[in-house]
Design a protein around this motif. Structure first.
Motif, PDB file in Angstrom:
ATOM      1  N   SER A  43       2.105  -1.624  -0.055  1.00  0.00           N
ATOM      2  CA  SER A  43       1.522  -0.389   0.469  1.00  0.00           C
ATOM      3  C   SER A  43       1.322   0.624  -0.648  1.00  0.00           C
ATOM      4  CB  SER A  43       2.324   0.180   1.639  1.00  0.00           C
ATOM      5  OG  SER A  43       3.642   0.407   1.278  1.00  0.00           O
TER       6      SER A  43
ATOM      7  N   ASN B 231     -12.047   5.259  -2.880  1.00  0.00           N
ATOM      8  CA  ASN B 231     -12.650   6.330  -2.103  1.00  0.00           C
ATOM      9  C   ASN B 231     -13.370   7.332  -2.985  1.00  0.00           C
ATOM     10  OD1 ASN B 231     -11.782   5.183   0.227  1.00  0.00           O
ATOM     11  ND2 ASN B 231     -10.029   6.526   0.516  1.00  0.00           N
TER      12      ASN B 231
ATOM     13  N   GLU C 268      -6.928   2.720  -2.836  1.00  0.00           N
ATOM     14  CA  GLU C 268      -7.740   3.678  -2.074  1.00  0.00           C
ATOM     15  C   GLU C 268      -8.069   4.913  -2.894  1.00  0.00           C
ATOM     16  OE1 GLU C 268      -6.051   4.085   2.011  1.00  0.00           O
ATOM     17  OE2 GLU C 268      -7.758   2.737   2.230  1.00  0.00           O
TER      18      GLU C 268
ATOM     19  N   GLU D 142      11.592   2.066  -1.097  1.00  0.00           N
ATOM     20  CA  GLU D 142      12.081   3.427  -1.295  1.00  0.00           C
ATOM     21  C   GLU D 142      13.479   3.600  -0.713  1.00  0.00           C
ATOM     22  OE1 GLU D 142       8.889   5.345   0.557  1.00  0.00           O
ATOM     23  OE2 GLU D 142       7.599   5.231  -1.214  1.00  0.00           O
ATOM     24  N   LEU D 143      13.881   2.624   0.059  1.00  0.00           N
ATOM     25  CA  LEU D 143      15.197   2.732   0.690  1.00  0.00           C
ATOM     26  C   LEU D 143      16.267   1.995  -0.107  1.00  0.00           C
ATOM     27  CD1 LEU D 143      14.308   2.235   4.459  1.00  0.00           C
ATOM     28  CD2 LEU D 143      14.735   4.360   3.220  1.00  0.00           C
TER      29      LEU D 143
ATOM     30  N   HIS E 216       0.007 -12.676   5.398  1.00  0.00           N
ATOM     31  CA  HIS E 216       1.336 -12.987   5.935  1.00  0.00           C
ATOM     32  C   HIS E 216       1.904 -14.239   5.279  1.00  0.00           C
ATOM     33  CE1 HIS E 216       1.334  -9.843   8.961  1.00  0.00           C
ATOM     34  NE2 HIS E 216       0.077 -10.145   9.206  1.00  0.00           N
TER      35      HIS E 216
ATOM     36  N   ILE F  13      -1.841  -0.417  -2.327  1.00  0.00           N
ATOM     37  CA  ILE F  13      -2.991  -0.027  -1.523  1.00  0.00           C
ATOM     38  C   ILE F  13      -3.308   1.452  -1.710  1.00  0.00           C
ATOM     39  CG2 ILE F  13      -3.764   0.304   0.862  1.00  0.00           C
ATOM     40  CD1 ILE F  13      -2.334  -2.369   1.492  1.00  0.00           C
ATOM     41  N   ASN F  14      -2.274   2.256  -1.797  1.00  0.00           N
ATOM     42  CA  ASN F  14      -2.524   3.676  -2.053  1.00  0.00           C
ATOM     43  C   ASN F  14      -3.277   3.853  -3.373  1.00  0.00           C
ATOM     44  OD1 ASN F  14      -1.209   4.273   0.268  1.00  0.00           O
ATOM     45  ND2 ASN F  14       0.640   5.064  -0.692  1.00  0.00           N
TER      46      ASN F  14
ATOM     47  N   GLN G 244      -4.248  -8.974   5.695  1.00  0.00           N
ATOM     48  CA  GLN G 244      -2.959  -9.547   5.341  1.00  0.00           C
ATOM     49  C   GLN G 244      -2.942 -11.065   5.514  1.00  0.00           C
ATOM     50  OE1 GLN G 244       0.255  -6.928   7.000  1.00  0.00           O
ATOM     51  NE2 GLN G 244      -1.382  -6.255   8.340  1.00  0.00           N
TER      52      GLN G 244
ATOM     53  N   ILE H 188       1.208  -5.461   4.586  1.00  0.00           N
ATOM     54  CA  ILE H 188       1.206  -4.048   4.215  1.00  0.00           C
ATOM     55  C   ILE H 188       2.547  -3.386   4.491  1.00  0.00           C
ATOM     56  CG2 ILE H 188      -1.262  -3.774   4.512  1.00  0.00           C
ATOM     57  CD1 ILE H 188      -0.729  -2.444   7.172  1.00  0.00           C
ATOM     58  N   ALA H 189       3.367  -3.995   5.341  1.00  0.00           N
ATOM     59  CA  ALA H 189       4.670  -3.395   5.657  1.00  0.00           C
ATOM     60  C   ALA H 189       5.622  -3.484   4.471  1.00  0.00           C
ATOM     61  CB  ALA H 189       5.287  -4.075   6.873  1.00  0.00           C
TER      62      ALA H 189
ATOM     63  N   THR I  32     -15.418   1.923   0.607  1.00  0.00           N
ATOM     64  CA  THR I  32     -14.461   1.781   1.695  1.00  0.00           C
ATOM     65  C   THR I  32     -13.588   0.573   1.401  1.00  0.00           C
ATOM     66  OG1 THR I  32     -16.023   2.668   3.274  1.00  0.00           O
ATOM     67  CG2 THR I  32     -14.239   1.345   4.162  1.00  0.00           C
ATOM     68  N   VAL I  33     -12.325   0.691   1.770  1.00  0.00           N
ATOM     69  CA  VAL I  33     -11.398  -0.409   1.530  1.00  0.00           C
ATOM     70  C   VAL I  33     -11.079  -1.102   2.852  1.00  0.00           C
ATOM     71  CG1 VAL I  33      -9.113  -1.020   0.695  1.00  0.00           C
ATOM     72  CG2 VAL I  33     -10.396   0.796  -0.422  1.00  0.00           C
ATOM     73  N   ILE I  34     -11.276  -2.387   2.889  1.00  0.00           N
ATOM     74  CA  ILE I  34     -10.918  -3.145   4.084  1.00  0.00           C
ATOM     75  C   ILE I  34      -9.696  -3.980   3.746  1.00  0.00           C
ATOM     76  CG2 ILE I  34     -11.693  -4.773   5.826  1.00  0.00           C
ATOM     77  CD1 ILE I  34     -14.527  -4.031   5.177  1.00  0.00           C
ATOM     78  N   ILE I  35      -8.607  -3.666   4.416  1.00  0.00           N
ATOM     79  CA  ILE I  35      -7.337  -4.297   4.091  1.00  0.00           C
ATOM     80  C   ILE I  35      -7.059  -5.460   5.024  1.00  0.00           C
ATOM     81  CG2 ILE I  35      -4.853  -3.911   3.974  1.00  0.00           C
ATOM     82  CD1 ILE I  35      -5.665  -0.864   3.675  1.00  0.00           C
TER      83      ILE I  35
END
Lengths: 339, 339
Positions: free
Chosen positions: A79, A90, A86, A285-286, A102, A82-83, A100, A73-74, A95-98
């Motif tokens: 991410s 929702n 959700e 975003e960076l 890895h 995921i938004n 990972q 998710i990082a 309900t969302v169970i996330i």
DNA sequence: CATTTTTCCGGGAACGATTGCGTAAATAAA
DNA sequence: TTTATTTACGCAATCGTTCCCGGAAAAATG
């Protein structure tokens, strides 16, 4: 200390009614008189009654939850997805169970097992880069778990799939490098098993061929762990630097790999783009704050999450077995560095 | 299409036993004969029997799930915390339900309501920067929901809390700027309501005073939305640039603000650190790839998530009401740019 | 007024597990 | 042999809902 929520039974007792009547009144059944309904509704509102979702789940044999498995998710790309997931889930009361993976196969299998044990109603998954064997997904799918694949899909399982036009995105990025004059263009790719890898490498090669350049296999490096281990990327880049004649540009097929290459190039003090140009997929975003201006292929991640969830909920809520599976393909965007 | 899992009843029927016997056999009760136990266990294993968690939840009145509310998961700091939370929660058999406030008060209230309606056993929360009124949390807490605050804590609610030494972290960062020779140091801070804001601004001011510099209120700008809106940061930075004499360095109190400042400074073509030095809290993994080398205050996010979860599970599993609340304070780390 | 049809509501089983209690059979003690 | 104690299991309630039935009272019909 334990708080006891009000139940339908409490309401029934207080109003001298049966639980069935209260239940029906709350669900606005036609076989309850207007007067009774009002009494029940008012009393329920006063006590802030909320039907116990667990009891409902037991009755309906539905947990009203969906599982999501992503690499991590990082990662901005995930991410954002995921938004999107959700937002749709929702709204529809799920309900969302996330969880990972890895980028680890065993972790993916374990986490799927875990999600199943929590009796999720459906699964959204972007498989890990280390996933080659699909048995865990196949058996879940066969035993009736609705699954929708997004981003990294698999061919062997017939269900809904959502992805971007990876071929075109990679083609565009590579073409952009070509247009800028680069000719020796290397490719740092994800695990060879992944669908996205094949497609993106395909687009990369097509662009080269467009310029009458024969793709050079020594310029394509695969990272089995998808860049989760920086050493892996470092090795790939090092090997590329050793190739004669040295490539002048790199196309990286994923977010983690793009930033990974950036990291390695910086570490080795190789100027971007002067000594080595870089482009690749990224939703960070960076990205425009990085020390070197790079062009990236951006995916509509939020939308991808939304679409995948809508398809999954369709599968879950469909009465009859779904036979007609869709593969939705979204478009990528080539984003240039800000001035 | 719907898969029907095997239940204890199926086993009982097949083995000609009662459900109670099967249940007890599976739980290795002493009042079941070894022979029966073996029969049941073998049969259950063959059918891959998994006790229905929903039925268990109903019986035990526990959902075995905990809620987490953070500003946004796309933020490295929070996603690292979530990893820490999951590592502990999953190991103890709890599911984590993640939700985001997006630094919006109403969203936080709604999402808390939602989590409560899913009957979570406990809550981990870092309040939104827009949260001033704590009624929603207070009433949940009073009605028995165990809560542990992390990162952004609140004073009015007595429970376990986990955070870093914000004062010290801010002090260190500011001191570092001072040691480098900067004297006009501005501060771009989060919402004034937040605990972390007060502590970090406190550390900032203390460092200034250490150097006999009287903190200048016009050099401290608060961002109500915690940097979720870039305009907010842009306004803050613009205002700072207009102050005479112009500040030469900025200390930003959060991840979003640090990158936000970076973004604005780049947009206005203000060189970092030549024209304006920058430092601040950040857990971004890309921080050292940014175009300007900056020093950041890093938090042990993963550990914070772990500690908070351990405390929450203690609250949840405690038989008697807990009276002795702990406030754990972890240490930050000043991380310098790589060479 | 007698009968049929509505209207409105309660009883109780069911969802899948756990658990207190009761009890028959087997064993041990008197 | 009689009584007491174990052993090993079943019955049934429970968690909070929903929903299939059945039925009394009220309303509509003949």
């Amino acid at each position: 200390m334990k708080y006891k929520a009000t139940t339908i039974k409490d309401i029934a007792k207080a109003l001298n009614l049966s639980t069935s009547t209260v239940s029906r009144a709350l669900r606005d059944s036609h076989e309850i008189s207007a007067a009774t309904k009002q009494t029940v509704l008012e009393y329920a509102a006063k006590l802030n009654f909320q039907p116990n979702p667990i009891a409902l789940s037991l009755k309906e044999r539905k947990s009203h939850s969906i599982g999501v498995i992503v690499a991590e998710i990082a990662n901005s790309f995930f991410s954002q997805i995921i938004n999107g997931i959700e937002s749709v889930a929702n709204e529809k009361g799920y309900t969302v169970i996330i969880s990972q993976s890895h980028e680890n196969f065993e972790k993916e299998v374990r986490t799927l097992q875990y999600l199943a044990s929590r009796s999720i109603d459906g699964l959204l998954i972007s498989v890990s880069s280390a996933t080659n064997d699909l048995q865990h997904l196949k058996s879940m799918y066969q035993s009736g778990l609705p699954i929708v694949f997004f981003d990294r899909t698999v061919e062997e399982i017939q269900t809904h799939k959502v992805m971007v036009d990876n071929y075109q995105g990679a083609y565009n990025a590579t073409l952009h490098l070509l247009e800028q004059g680069f000719r020796r263009i290397a490719c740092v790719a994800n695990s060879e098993h992944l669908s996205i890898t094949k497609e993106r490498v395909g687009g990369y090669m097509a662009a080269l061929q467009q310029y009458k350049i024969e793709p050079d296999p020594t310029l394509i490096k695969y990272c089995f762990h998808g860049g989760m281990l920086l050493e892996e990327v470092e090795l790939a880049v090092k090997e590329l630097l050793a190739v004669k004649p040295r490539p002048t540009a790199i196309f990286a097929t994923s977010d983690k790999l793009t930033t990974g290459c950036m990291r390695v190039l910086k570490k080795h003090k190789i100027a971007v783009p002067a000594a080595m140009a870089l482009t690749g997929f990224s939703n960070s975003e960076l990205i425009h704050l990085l020390h070197a201006p790079i062009t990236v292929v951006q995916q509509p991640a939020y939308e991808m999450g939304q679409v995948a969830t809508e398809l999954l909920l369709q599968l879950i809520e469909s009465k009859r077995p779904v036979k007609d599976f869709k593969t939705k393909m979204l478009q990528t965007k080539l984003v240039f560095p800000e001035k």
